[in-house]
Motif scaffolding. Sequence first.
Motif, mmCIF file in Angstrom:
data_model
loop_
_atom_site.group_PDB
_atom_site.id
_atom_site.type_symbol
_atom_site.label_atom_id
_atom_site.label_comp_id
_atom_site.label_asym_id
_atom_site.label_seq_id
_atom_site.Cartn_x
_atom_site.Cartn_y
_atom_site.Cartn_z
ATOM 1 N N VAL A 1 2.045 2.096 -3.417
ATOM 2 C CA VAL A 1 0.946 2.547 -4.280
ATOM 3 C C VAL A 1 0.585 3.990 -3.927
ATOM 4 O O VAL A 1 0.425 4.843 -4.791
ATOM 5 C CB VAL A 1 -0.291 1.630 -4.137
ATOM 6 N N CYS B 1 0.816 -1.215 0.000
ATOM 7 C CA CYS B 1 0.000 0.000 0.000
ATOM 8 C C CYS B 1 0.848 1.262 0.000
ATOM 9 O O CYS B 1 0.533 2.222 -0.692
ATOM 10 C CB CYS B 1 -0.919 0.026 1.206
ATOM 11 N N MET C 1 -7.793 -1.334 -0.361
ATOM 12 C CA MET C 1 -8.802 -2.196 -0.949
ATOM 13 C C MET C 1 -10.106 -2.114 -0.158
ATOM 14 O O MET C 1 -11.111 -2.712 -0.518
ATOM 15 C CB MET C 1 -8.267 -3.632 -0.977
ATOM 16 N N CYS D 1 -5.788 -10.183 -2.069
ATOM 17 C CA CYS D 1 -6.407 -8.925 -1.637
ATOM 18 C C CYS D 1 -7.503 -8.516 -2.607
ATOM 19 O O CYS D 1 -7.230 -8.146 -3.749
ATOM 20 C CB CYS D 1 -5.317 -7.853 -1.556
HETATM 21 S S1 SF4 Z 1 -3.594 -4.858 -3.484
HETATM 22 FE FE1 SF4 Z 1 -4.081 -4.815 -1.311
HETATM 23 S S2 SF4 Z 1 -2.125 -5.058 -0.289
HETATM 24 FE FE2 SF4 Z 1 -1.673 -4.542 -2.419
HETATM 25 S S3 SF4 Z 1 -1.411 -2.336 -2.395
HETATM 26 FE FE3 SF4 Z 1 -3.558 -2.735 -2.870
HETATM 27 S S4 SF4 Z 1 -4.601 -2.710 -0.889
HETATM 28 FE FE4 SF4 Z 1 -2.411 -2.872 -0.478
#
Ligand code: SF4
Lengths: 354, 376, 73
Positions: free
Chosen positions: B326, B323, B353, B343
């Motif tokens: 991102v 996270c 998410m 996820c």
């Molecule tokens: S997919 Fe899930 S764990 Fe990966 S960055 Fe997005 S929210 Fe976070």
Amino acid sequence: MNVMPFPKPRRLGKVNVPTVTLAHGGGGKAMKDLIDDVFVSAFDNGTLAPLEDQARIDLAAVAAQGDRLAFTTDSFVVDPVVFPGGDIGKLAVCGTVNDLAVGGARPLYLSCAAIIEEGVSLDLLRQIAGSMAEAARDAGVGIVTGDTKVVHKGACDKLFLTTTGVGVSGKVWNSAPSRRPGDMVLVNGLLGDHGAAILGARGDMALESPIESDCAALHGLIEALLAAAPGTRALRDATRGGLATVLNEIADASDTEIEIDETTTPIREEVKGFCEILGLDPLYLANEGKVAAVVPPEEADAALSAMQAHPLGAGTRIIGTVKDGEPGRVTMRTVFGGRRIVDMLVGEQLPRIC
Amino acid sequence: MKYIDEFRDREKAAALIKEIEALVAEIPMAKERPIHIMEVCGGHTHSIFRYGIEGMLPKEIELVHGPGCPVCVLPMGRVDDCVAIAERPGVIFTTFGDAMRVPGSKKSLMQAKADGADIRMVYSPMDALEIARKNPEREVVFFGLGFETTMPSTALTVLQAEREGIANFSVFCNHITIVPTLKAILESPDLNIDAFIGPGHVSMVIGTAPYEFIASFYKKPMVVSGFEPLDVLQSIWMVLKQIKDGRAEIENQYARVVPDAGNSAAQDAVEKVYELRDFFEWRGLGSIDHSGVKLRAAYARYDAELKFALPNLQVADPAACQCGAVLKGVIKPWQCALFGTACTPETPLGALMVSSEGSCAAYYQYGGIKAQAGAA
Amino acid sequence: MKRQVNIACIVSDDRPAESCVGDWVLVHVGFAMSRIDEKEAAETLKILTELGEAQAEIEAMRLSATEVGRAAS
Ligand code: SF4
């Protein structure tokens, strides 16, 4: 010796206390009185009156109407049981009638099983049975058999209803499995009213809204549509999960892409406002009187005018087309000119704060 | 609806897009790499996906979806505390709807409700106070969360409870502040962001002055923006003009709602009721100094953290969760190994998410896991 | 749609509650947080409208330029 005439004429029982207690579920006179007072007197028809364990129906008369028996069942647990525009009784009749109708069937008979929580008022039950009877009469179906149980407080929420429906199809239309690019998607009017009415009526959000449920039996409208557009490729009633969910189901089942246009998708200003305040998406709100139809392009005009001519279809719009795109995907051209994916809903829609 | 439909106009959008394309053509940097613009607020992320704005923009612009949704960034330990409070006998736990699904280390509030806890969704903290009025024999706890936008409403509700002498009401305070959070993002060494779309609703409370450091110290342009799609497009256009002119300023696109000085009544209420915490734990970002508030000692009797003994444990985020990367624009959601596999919105592991505004959930829902899967 | 809303944040001594009747406000979680400034809203929209008009003009000029070009050739 004389043979006793059948059905035996009998006097209907009456309940003289204001609320249901466990005694009414005991199988004795109290229970018979409850069933008589609430259901039998409301539904009042020759098949139900004998109050036997089953309804017996003349097969030849049924078979004369088509070559296929349509058979469906649905449970209703709506909270609150009475809401603007209807109640759980009307819903239980219309919902099952619609499940038959979207298969192209003419609905004929319903059963009704009621699970009642002790403490529920008799007046409420009478009111709900009354609206079931009215909805059944309007839809031209008979409620011919039923069952009643009373459970402990907390074991159910006031009243749960299960209706099973029998109908006949085959004469006119059988749902064709394939959809082709160029097919048109129609819907018979304003979306999201039922979902918004229920959420509003729960009162959790302390919102006063004038929105009423769109709860209605759609078989007449669907009959008119199928007569005008016999090539109709798919019909779904957009209930739980709303329009977005049924379009995804249609797209998935036919391996095509569906694109709808937000500017022609009919949603009432009040529902838009309601959703704006709570952070909900009206495309996912439940409807109880809306059907999505996919029709071939050459029949679209006929379908549109046939539906618009029916009282439940005055607001019919062409909202989208089937495309040769990503199989199983639903997209929307937004009012703003952009495009977005309209996916299946994950779980329940929860109000957003931000 | 007034002040809404005008800001969703297709023709004006088309005109703006043309202007944006022309501007991008004049920015030399855009020829080498995409321009990264972060929208800080989850509300903007929602509009961007809801109206399909990303697809309308020239490919030289990449939007990075910020820490936005205050629900998503709650760490597991805090959710565990919520569940612990909610499961106490006699407690009615009240919360905004979207907090129901945030996963704790054992369960979410949704699961706790299914297990029998009395958890109720409310639209406003005032509704929670009303529940307290109606149930004097029960302890009613409101789950206070959000940035400066919701902070004043919780504060005013506490003040109202005090005025009426309502003793069975308390707040589990998880309010967070925007400025330290922005600082933490700006300080990260792998930061990859050229400009910011500033939060509109937070700013209508705090005003635009608190962001000055972003322009003066970090030399990044920011435009405080409204939430309708035209607002967002216009803000992107204003940000690009700044980049083209080589300016870094704090501009206000949302002047119809955001006065430069913010809302003084709301600021007073906030000042009166809360004080800064030394640090606050964020899901995906770790601990950020001074990024949360708690109730002042004078309002201790309305503080659920003091009223109830809480486990208050720190629970680490799952190791593979990306996270943070991102959030800072280093990777795109689908580049996280967990995206769409371990996820998903049904079983979120990372913060992004959780609610539909988290950037991973938004991509999953609108941007199309199907498209990704189709491409693979 | 009707709902009770707290207006503590938008009233002050020089703007009493009575003066709010008929105002458009922004409501967040049940609290009116800001009065919508009509002048500013109109201003924002004006900028956008002008943008479109300016573009249309440029477009028209470009078109007539090509017309002239064609006529000349
Ligand atoms: S997919 Fe899930 S764990 Fe990966 S960055 Fe997005 S929210 Fe976070």
